[in-house]
Design a protein around this motif. Sequence first.
Motif, PDB file in Angstrom:
ATOM      1  N   TYR A 178      84.267 -67.128 -52.385  1.00 44.15           N
ATOM      2  CA  TYR A 178      85.392 -66.203 -52.376  1.00 44.15           C
ATOM      3  C   TYR A 178      85.277 -65.371 -51.101  1.00 44.15           C
ATOM      4  N   GLU A 179      86.376 -65.230 -50.368  1.00 44.50           N
ATOM      5  CA  GLU A 179      86.278 -64.521 -49.094  1.00 44.50           C
ATOM      6  C   GLU A 179      87.572 -63.794 -48.771  1.00 44.50           C
ATOM      7  N   ARG A 180      87.424 -62.610 -48.211  1.00 41.91           N
ATOM      8  CA  ARG A 180      88.533 -61.855 -47.623  1.00 41.91           C
ATOM      9  C   ARG A 180      88.060 -61.312 -46.283  1.00 41.91           C
ATOM     10  N   VAL A 181      88.781 -61.660 -45.215  1.00 40.06           N
ATOM     11  CA  VAL A 181      88.447 -61.183 -43.875  1.00 40.06           C
ATOM     12  C   VAL A 181      89.424 -60.079 -43.507  1.00 40.06           C
ATOM     13  N   TYR A 182      88.914 -58.953 -43.069  1.00 36.98           N
ATOM     14  CA  TYR A 182      89.754 -57.808 -42.743  1.00 36.98           C
ATOM     15  C   TYR A 182      90.205 -57.881 -41.285  1.00 36.98           C
ATOM     16  N   PRO A 183      91.399 -57.361 -40.974  1.00 35.15           N
ATOM     17  CA  PRO A 183      91.977 -57.526 -39.637  1.00 35.15           C
ATOM     18  C   PRO A 183      91.498 -56.492 -38.615  1.00 35.15           C
ATOM     19  N   PHE A 184      90.290 -56.016 -38.756  1.00 34.19           N
ATOM     20  CA  PHE A 184      89.737 -55.037 -37.820  1.00 34.19           C
ATOM     21  C   PHE A 184      88.224 -55.074 -37.907  1.00 34.19           C
ATOM     22  N   GLY A 185      87.574 -54.372 -37.004  1.00 36.31           N
ATOM     23  CA  GLY A 185      86.124 -54.274 -37.010  1.00 36.31           C
ATOM     24  C   GLY A 185      85.686 -52.834 -36.843  1.00 36.31           C
TER      25      GLY A 185
END
Length: 395
Positions: A178-185
């Motif tokens: 399961y994965e969610r990548v966020y649009p910032f760092g």
Amino acid sequence: MKTQIAIIGAGPSGLCLALLLSQKGIKSVVLERQTRDYVEARVRAGILEQGMIDLIRHAGVGGRMDKEGLLHEGFSLVFDHQIKRIDLAGLSGGKKVMVYGQTELTKDLYDKVLQDDNIQVIFEARDVLPTGFFDNKPTISFIANGEPQVLHCDYIAGCDGYHGASRAAVPKDRLREYERVYPFGWLGLLAETPPVHEELIYVNHPRGFALCSMRSHTRSRYYLQVPLTDQVEAWSDDAFWHELRLRLPEPYASTLVTGPSFEKSIAPLRSFVVEPLRFGSLFLVGDAGHIVPPTGAKGLNLAASDVHYLSTALIAWYEAGRQDLLDRYSETALRRIWAAVRFSWWFTSVMHKFSDDPIEQKIQVAELEYLMRSQAGQTTIAENYVGLDFAADFV
């Protein structure tokens, strides 16, 4: 070569697991791809939950932590020109967190591990490949000092992080990710400057999230939300300090002490969980099985709960022949993991800028204002931040 427990990864979780097992006479070999100096120099987490603090003390390496660590009873949330303090101790029955850098913790662990006759650490172990763990014949092949080696063991603990060999050795059809990548760092900066405040400050701002943290009374750690497309080389120290001041409220902006950085990096944010965490004789621990955004300070602390559950289960097996705790390791660890994933996701979603749509921040501010008016809301934040208790029935 043969041992009882093979541990892949000599970071804090692998080292702590080895020490806890050694207290009961259980022998382990720890394989580490890097050198000791490299592992100790990695800049990582700095906030320890009560469960992690207790685990380190139980492992016998809490002396310097207790002497030099900074106990925190609260932190501040900044939003819409307001500064609100979360009373961690008062809202969670006296629990606190401790600021103690992972680099220092790793040094403490190595100082003890490398003197322990039950533990062998092999650095610069390359081409590590676990096999046979589904057939109850776990084996690890690797190269050390230019020579092929084979390690036979009873069990394998994969403590080697997100990019390690442990999870990669499991066939894709045997696990679910399961994965969610966020649009910032997060652009992080370390400087030998006094912190702007004695407690952490989390900032929701129209320009983006900011966090004021520290490693000691004289060393500060600051973060800025930045686009994933940003390059760390494009951020001078002056540009970082200028942007941080723009996001901080008075009086913090005017009292911020700046100075040259000695570490600067950009870390992406993601939520990631693999299920299950056990594959025959192979157990995944820490980042090998789960990643959370750093907003809730849960990464290292989740690894600590994994270590607690796995060490308890292995000790029960070797001392009493009990299989039940090994069988329950994955489901027990995952309950706490998903709770931390939820809190980290929520904290990230309410504190960061996701778009330029003005309604987004209005909704964030409305939610934060509601929570700050509600003792139940503040209690929920405090209880999750200091860390949920380990499962009481896992004994």
